[in-house]
Motif scaffolding. Sequence first.
Motif, PDB file in Angstrom:
ATOM      1  N   LYS A  19       0.831  -1.193   0.000  1.00 53.82           N
ATOM      2  CA  LYS A  19       0.000   0.000   0.000  1.00 53.82           C
ATOM      3  C   LYS A  19       0.871   1.250   0.000  1.00 53.82           C
ATOM      4  CE  LYS A  19      -3.804   2.264   2.443  1.00 53.82           C
ATOM      5  NZ  LYS A  19      -4.704   2.223   3.626  1.00 53.82           N
ATOM      6  N   GLU A  20       0.559   2.207  -0.882  1.00 57.34           N
ATOM      7  CA  GLU A  20       1.344   3.433  -0.965  1.00 57.34           C
ATOM      8  C   GLU A  20       1.095   4.304   0.267  1.00 57.34           C
ATOM      9  OE1 GLU A  20      -1.471   6.480  -3.519  1.00 57.34           O
ATOM     10  OE2 GLU A  20      -0.310   5.012  -4.643  1.00 57.34           O
ATOM     11  N   THR A  21       2.071   5.153   0.571  1.00 58.70           N
ATOM     12  CA  THR A  21       1.930   6.102   1.669  1.00 58.70           C
ATOM     13  C   THR A  21       2.030   7.513   1.116  1.00 58.70           C
ATOM     14  OG1 THR A  21       4.310   5.911   2.134  1.00 58.70           O
ATOM     15  CG2 THR A  21       2.807   4.571   3.454  1.00 58.70           C
ATOM     16  N   ARG A  22       1.293   8.424   1.730  1.00 60.06           N
ATOM     17  CA  ARG A  22       1.241   9.817   1.272  1.00 60.06           C
ATOM     18  C   ARG A  22       1.571  10.738   2.442  1.00 60.06           C
ATOM     19  NH1 ARG A  22      -2.581  14.172   1.040  1.00 60.06           N
ATOM     20  NH2 ARG A  22      -2.355  15.421  -0.875  1.00 60.06           N
ATOM     21  N   TYR A  23       2.410  11.729   2.167  1.00 58.80           N
ATOM     22  CA  TYR A  23       2.796  12.704   3.179  1.00 58.80           C
ATOM     23  C   TYR A  23       2.665  14.111   2.603  1.00 58.80           C
ATOM     24  CZ  TYR A  23       5.143   8.600   5.190  1.00 58.80           C
ATOM     25  OH  TYR A  23       5.436   7.347   5.684  1.00 58.80           O
TER      26      TYR A  23
ATOM     27  N   HIS B 133      12.249   3.628   4.611  1.00 63.20           N
ATOM     28  CA  HIS B 133      11.280   2.961   3.746  1.00 63.20           C
ATOM     29  C   HIS B 133      12.000   1.854   2.970  1.00 63.20           C
ATOM     30  CE1 HIS B 133       7.745   5.645   4.140  1.00 63.20           C
ATOM     31  NE2 HIS B 133       8.666   6.514   4.495  1.00 63.20           N
TER      32      HIS B 133
END
Length: 266
Positions: free
Chosen positions: A114-118, A228
């Motif tokens: 799952k991608e992560t967004r910041y 990461h």
Amino acid sequence: MKFAFTTKGDPKSNTLMHKMRSQLLEFDLIYDEDQPDIVISVGGDGTLLYAFHRYSSRLDKTAFVGVHTGHLGFYADWVPDEIEKLVIAIAKTPYQVIEYPLLEVIIRYQHGGKETRYLALNESTVRAVEGTLVMDVEIRGDHFERFRGDGLCISTPSGSTAYNKALGGAILHPSISAIQVTEMASINNRIFRTVGSPLILPSHHTCMLKPVNEPDFQITIDHLTLLHKDVKSIQYRVADEKIRFARFRPFPFWKRVRDSFISDKN
């Protein structure tokens, strides 16, 4: 109006915070840490960065104002001697909202993770866990260069005066909706080449970093450092969201630049 505080945590900042809180309550304002209309940051730029990340889910509803208790900051435009004036302004004066661009960071992973967004207010940096960073850089979906060096820094206009400036990047006015890509000690010789200059990308351009060898990276989001693993790509663009500052008086950007880097007054 509902208000909240973030503080640097030192005695001076805490004392100012308690004093302002008591005065604002006397004006019948409501203290609400969960859903504030305005967040008052007491400390320095690092304190406001913390406030931004704490309330990043309320950027369209919450405005920020800063009181600096140390050296002059880029985000804090009030000093301790002016807190009574600031309290009256918050309680009695409609404020002007000034919006600054933010950086969106999307990290995608190998094997379908799952991608992560910041969101970053200042910058994001990418470094290899060990040794040289080797990344393919794409701009708007086209290969631009293969970067080799210590790392890459991607900054917002308001963050361009921070680590970006130390790397030799340009200072951008926060009214410009853009991001900046700046190299950290790139390797340039007869075999390897990078552009060697900071890149300023407008809001409709996307920068994509893709690993060439190692998939593990140290990635910073402002003051946060994250490891990461199994990274497939790191995407940077101007975020749809913006940070909102409550302005009760002019706070000229170029005056802040001069006062911070040129003027003897601090």
